[in-house]
Design a protein around this motif. Structure first.
Motif, short mmCIF file in Angstrom:
data_model
loop_
_atom_site.label_atom_id
_atom_site.label_comp_id
_atom_site.label_asym_id
_atom_site.label_seq_id
_atom_site.Cartn_x
_atom_site.Cartn_y
_atom_site.Cartn_z
N SER A 182 0.69 -1.07 -0.15
CA SER A 182 0.23 -0.25 -0.09
C SER A 182 0.55 1.60 -0.55
N ARG A 183 1.56 1.21 0.29
CA ARG A 183 2.74 2.35 0.21
C ARG A 183 3.46 2.39 -0.68
N MET A 184 3.34 1.88 -1.74
CA MET A 184 4.04 1.82 -2.84
C MET A 184 3.49 2.20 -3.88
N SER A 185 3.77 2.83 -4.71
CA SER A 185 4.10 4.08 -5.76
C SER A 185 2.91 3.76 -6.33
N LYS A 217 3.48 0.11 -8.56
CA LYS A 217 3.52 -1.92 -8.66
C LYS A 217 2.25 -1.96 -10.13
N LYS A 218 2.10 -0.78 -10.98
CA LYS A 218 2.99 -1.50 -11.87
C LYS A 218 4.28 -1.88 -12.76
N LEU A 219 5.38 -1.54 -12.16
CA LEU A 219 6.19 -2.35 -12.57
C LEU A 219 6.60 -4.01 -11.44
N ARG A 220 5.67 -4.29 -10.51
CA ARG A 220 6.18 -5.04 -9.46
C ARG A 220 4.02 -6.50 -10.22
#
Length: 143
Positions: A58-61, A65-68
């Motif tokens: 939830s802290r990821m930009s 998140k797209k890169l993961r």
């Protein structure tokens, strides 16, 4: 937090507190400064009260998140392998050149596929994870 006699130690503690507050945890730090007449090198910082503020994802930009996401990033396994190699080898790039080449070849391969689909008018331009798996099974792993 007031700094009294031990100003240098207090500055370090302030830096630590601001660092901790800006990271994953909210800290309720209990600081006890030694008496002026006692040994000044004793500084106790109790970190028993750390509580996670957010879940990691939830802290990821939005970009991170797209890169993961497996549907967006076709080279996620190569990315993770490269990162793990760098971590294991103390960030010595010379030890991880094979991983870098695999990642680079993966990106080149999927970029070529994406450009070919774009020229053909196929949407979406990047195949989904399932389609990519089928492509790799039919071709063998080209990178």
């Amino acid at each position: 937090m007031k700094c009294g006699v031990i100003t240098q130690m207090c500055k370090h503690v302030k830096n630590l507190v601001s660092f901790v507050k800006n990271r994953l945890f909210t800290a309720d730090l209990h600081l006890s400064f030694p008496n002026v007449h006692s040994n000044r090198s004793r500084l106790k910082i109790s970190t028993d009260f750390f509580q996670p503020r957010y879940e990691y994802l939830s802290r990821m930009s939005r970009h991170a998140k797209k890169l993961r996401d497996h549907d967006i990033n076709p080279c996620l396994a190569e990315t993770d392998a490269t990162t793990k190699c760098m971590d294991d080898n103390n960030y010595n790039k010379d030890m991880c050149t094979d991983y870098f080449l695999k990642y680079k070849n993966c990106r080149k391969f999927w970029h070529g596929i994406m450009m070919q689909r774009k020229r053909s008018g196929v949407k979406p331009e990047m195949p989904s994870a399932e389609e990519r798996k089928k492509i790799l099974e039919s071709m063998g792993k080209p990178y």
